[in-house]
Design an enzyme around this catalytic site. Structure first.
Site, PDB file in Angstrom:
ATOM      1  N   LYS A  78      81.730 104.211 -53.979  1.00 40.12           N
ATOM      2  CA  LYS A  78      80.795 104.995 -53.178  1.00 40.12           C
ATOM      3  C   LYS A  78      81.247 106.453 -53.173  1.00 40.12           C
ATOM      4  O   LYS A  78      82.445 106.741 -53.055  1.00 40.12           O
ATOM      5  CB  LYS A  78      80.731 104.429 -51.763  1.00 40.12           C
ATOM      6  N   SER A 153      73.741 104.157 -45.794  1.00 36.99           N
ATOM      7  CA  SER A 153      74.195 105.177 -46.716  1.00 36.99           C
ATOM      8  C   SER A 153      74.714 104.628 -48.044  1.00 36.99           C
ATOM      9  O   SER A 153      74.964 105.399 -48.984  1.00 36.99           O
ATOM     10  CB  SER A 153      75.311 106.005 -46.062  1.00 36.99           C
ATOM     11  N   SER A 177      75.125 100.839 -42.743  1.00 31.94           N
ATOM     12  CA  SER A 177      75.043 101.442 -44.071  1.00 31.94           C
ATOM     13  C   SER A 177      75.283 100.504 -45.236  1.00 31.94           C
ATOM     14  O   SER A 177      75.058 100.876 -46.388  1.00 31.94           O
ATOM     15  CB  SER A 177      76.014 102.624 -44.177  1.00 31.94           C
TER      16      SER A 177
END
Length: 479
Positions: A78, A153, A177
């Site tokens: 990520k 996210s 997220s």
């Protein structure tokens, strides 16, 4: 076989690797080809590192023990996680060109587990929004409908897995997220208990909100990745804090494979935001919940309706802590203009808080944690909608009015953040599709340390529904 590797589960790919029927380099090459073909239309990766990936795959094959839980399996980091030598932008113009010299602990633990990083998956600015549309990269789209967003996210991670650019992917979850993009992309997404994953425990984040967890197409793959993220050493969890999640040294893959047990389930459509925002559950979200309830009842589980006790302290306390967390973003003076409006509002509001306001908010959220755990304690797990609406169209969130933007996020995702506040484990499961083929999921909330029960329940539902056989329209490259 080489052309169809992405059709297999991550667990099946791991078995092929173990038997030597495919090598880590061959598997990395296969997925790098998928990324090259599909990423331009989906936007899942912001950085692809093919040379480093092939070098890493060869190194895994040569020197990492095959007993490593993720041996040879491709993943993406990520873009909120630092990997030494790889650009890490945090989804922001503020950090354009930043190349870290050291890697974060979660990256090192995934390396130790034998995983092969292919690059950086897209994330919104500093991971603050629940959608992944930034000023530094194309919007991340759900592979089921390219006019709609993948959520956030961990939106890039979810879109990569759902489109077959990765077998599974790690993400982080501070208010939903992992679970939000999993639901928007038709995946399984697991937020572990606070303290479960040593390098993403939540214990070092403000309010204990942010933990790391897996996104996958199947429950078994989610458990496989979770076991790899936990970073056991000689069968023991390598803890960095004194607070431990319950059932600490247990491997989770066997629970997901067996899928055994009968449980008492609650069903809930109330959320912690109901007093402060107008929350409407769309018919599509209700249909997904009803399907899951019917399936669990047919499997012999006890089902009982329940509701949260309204708490007027939750919304203001959570918003205060969210703002305070943003206050640490390294923007000063003219650099503030590089931030997106939502981020800038959160930073300015966070820096204007008094210490007494933050302390009061943290006390209120701790009280909410105790109350929520007590309210749900009579159930082995509690079922809610995953999201209140269908995946949102690209550009749906207001780009200028930060308070309206925040309200839109709450109305789309009212059921997720309360589990970050409480530290409870939760899993989203892709149980249903709309007539247009959009994925709709449900969320299961576990008891403290209750990941094994969630995985067992998820496995039972997966066997009954068979969502792992679904493929989005973009699945076949060139289609």
């Amino acid at each position: 076989m080489a052309d169809d590797l992405h059709e297999l589960t991550a667990l099946a790919q791991w078995n092929l690797l173990q038997k030597g029927e495919v090598t880590p380099v061959e598997l990395a090459d296969h997925y790098l080809g998928r990324i090259e073909a599909l990423n331009p239309q989906i936007g899942a990766f912001v950085t692809v590192t093919p040379d480093a990936a092939r070098e890493r795959a060869a190194q895994v094959a040569a020197s990492v023990p095959r007993t490593a839980p993720l041996w040879g399996l491709p993943i993406g980091d990520k873009d909120l996680w630092r990997r030494a030598g790889v650009p890490t932008g945090f989804g922001s113009r503020l950090l354009a060109g930043y190349v870290p010299e050291e890697s974060d602990e979660i990256v090192l633990d995934l390396d130790a587990a034998g995983a092969v990083s292919l690059g950086k998956t897209s994330a919104p600015e500093f991971g603050l929004p629940s959608y992944t549309e930034t000023l530094v990269a194309p919007p991340v789209r759900t592979p089921w409908d390219l006019s709609r967003g993948a959520g956030g996210s961990s939106g890039g991670a979810a879109a990569a897995v759902a489109s077959g650019m990765l077998p599974f992917a790690p993400g982080s979850d501070g208010g939903g997220s992992v679970r939000i993009p999993a639901a928007a992309c038709g995946l399984v997404g697991l937020k572990p208990s606070r303290g479960r994953v040593p390098s993403g425990s939540g214990l070092e984040s403000l309010g204990g909100l942010v933990v790391d967890g897996p996104l996958a197409r199947t429950v078994e793959d989610a458990a496989l990745l979770l076991d790899g993220m936990i970073a056991r050493r000689n069968g023991r969890v390598d803890h960095r804090f004194a607070t431990l999640a319950q059932g600490d040294d247990t491997a989770f893959l066997p629970h997901a494979v067996r899928g055994e047990g009968r449980f008492q389930l609650g069903v809930m459509t109330t959320s912690a935001w109901d007093l402060d925002y107008e929350i409407t559950i769309d018919p599509e979200a209700r249909s997904a919940l009803d399907d899951a309830v019917d399936a669990f009842a047919a499997l012999g589980h006890g089902i009982e309706e329940t509701a949260l006790k309204p708490d007027p302290t939750y919304a203001p306390a959570f918003i205060t802590v969210w703002k305070a967390g943003a206050a640490r973003i390294p923007a000063e003076g003219d650099a503030m203009a590089l931030l997106e409006p939502l981020t800038r509002w959160l930073v300015e509001q966070g820096r204007a808080l008094r210490a007494s306001e933050l302390v009061g908010a943290l006390v209120a959220l701790t009280a909410f944690e105790r109350s929520l755990i007590r309210q749900l304690s009579s159930f082995d797990a509690v079922l809610t909608p995953a999201l209140a609406m269908t995946p949102r169209p690209i550009g749906w969130y207001d780009s200028e009015d930060a308070e309206l933007n925040f309200a839109q996020q709450v109305q789309y995702t009212p059921f997720t953040s309360m589990l970050n506040v409480s530290g409870l484990p939760a899993i989203t499961l892709p149980v249903w599709q709309t007539s247009e083929g959009l994925p709709m999921g449900v969320q299961l909330i576990g008891r403290p340390g209750g990941e094994a029960t969630l995985l067992a329940l998820g496995a039972q539902l997966q066997r009954r529904i068979g969502w792992q056989r679904r493929r989005p329209p973009v699945w076949r490259v060139g289609a």
